[in-house]
Design an enzyme around this catalytic site. Sequence first.
Site, PDB file in Angstrom:
ATOM      1  N   GLN A   1      -4.759  -1.760   9.322  1.00  0.00           N
ATOM      2  CA  GLN A   1      -4.637  -3.098   8.726  1.00  0.00           C
ATOM      3  C   GLN A   1      -5.239  -4.153   9.653  1.00  0.00           C
ATOM      4  O   GLN A   1      -4.870  -4.248  10.821  1.00  0.00           O
ATOM      5  CB  GLN A   1      -3.150  -3.385   8.443  1.00  0.00           C
TER       6      GLN A   1
ATOM      7  N   LYS B   1       0.838  -1.203   0.000  1.00  0.00           N
ATOM      8  CA  LYS B   1       0.000   0.000   0.000  1.00  0.00           C
ATOM      9  C   LYS B   1       0.877   1.259   0.000  1.00  0.00           C
ATOM     10  O   LYS B   1       0.584   2.233  -0.693  1.00  0.00           O
ATOM     11  CB  LYS B   1      -0.945  -0.015   1.211  1.00  0.00           C
TER      12      LYS B   1
ATOM     13  N   ASP C   1     -11.291   2.455   3.488  1.00  0.00           N
ATOM     14  CA  ASP C   1     -11.622   1.035   3.329  1.00  0.00           C
ATOM     15  C   ASP C   1     -13.143   0.852   3.188  1.00  0.00           C
ATOM     16  O   ASP C   1     -13.609  -0.213   2.809  1.00  0.00           O
ATOM     17  CB  ASP C   1     -11.175   0.240   4.579  1.00  0.00           C
TER      18      ASP C   1
END
Length: 284
Positions: free
Chosen positions: A96, A52, A119
């Site tokens: 994460q 990422k 997200d």
Amino acid sequence: MSKIISGKEVSAQVREQVRKECEELKAKGVDPGLAVIIVGDDPASRVYVNNKKKACADVGFVSEEYALPAETTQEELLALIDTLNSKPSVNGILCQLPLPEHLDEKAVINAISPLKDVDAFHPSNVGRIMIGDYHFLPCTPAGVMELIHSAGIEVSGKSCVVIGRSNIVGKPMAMLLLHENGTVTICHSRTKNLTEICREADILVAAVGRPKFVTGDMVKEGAAVLDVGINRDENGKLCGDVDFESVEPKAGFITPVPGGVGPMTIAMLMKNTLKAAKLQNGMD
Ligand code: NAD
């Protein structure tokens, strides 16, 4: 038109577009930034976070990494999110998952400002997706839709089957297909007659997490098969939820693993971060 839909190619196009728009934002004085939080030292999470960060550098975003020790407390993690929520240079926040067991994943997701929730896991963003009035789409299902569009596959009126009902893939995937007027069936671990249901699908999305679970006998001739799975086979080799060997000869379209849905997820994260930067600067 190739029968194999290349996520490598389509994700490169998405990233190119984001790179271009990022330059335009920078020319207007906005420097998009993503903060990535990682707690503990799970090796798979480390690989994802590194990818990422690389993707951010590639499209011109600033990325900040917050690597916290496994013993971080809930209060410490929430305090960091609070700080990032009010930090103007941070447009997107990503924590994460999975988190170490003593941390409450739901509370962490709820703590991220919905406007920075790139997200799209926050309940407010999930609700927005449900009613079709959203800022961000969850990256993996959005990536699958992008692949479907890139191959020119029409969803409207088609029979769509999604195997898997997780909050991050299966459920939103079904909703996005529904938004495009597909007739959607969600299958899961308690589904009876799975093979028969799958065989009716014009569009079949596999998000099961079991290596080579979908076999040729489960697929209709000419169907589009999209493989979300990331697994290891008996020889430790990366593979999807679809048994490529037996499905490919029957499918009209198929995504490979690796090089299919995987690269799309990160590309869509970049797209969401760009959108977040625009939203927070009144440009969207
Ligand atoms: P999950 O474990 O949360 O969900 C799996 C789903 O599969 C469940 O809803 C379950 O009901 C269903 N299932 C399990 N066994 C089944 C069976 N025998 N028959 C029918 N359904 C069954 O997993 P997830 O987070 O949704 O991820 C699914 C897969 O996608 C995993 O391989 C994961 O690694 C991968 N994944 C890939 C990306 C990407 O970027 N490509 C992103 C997220 C997840």
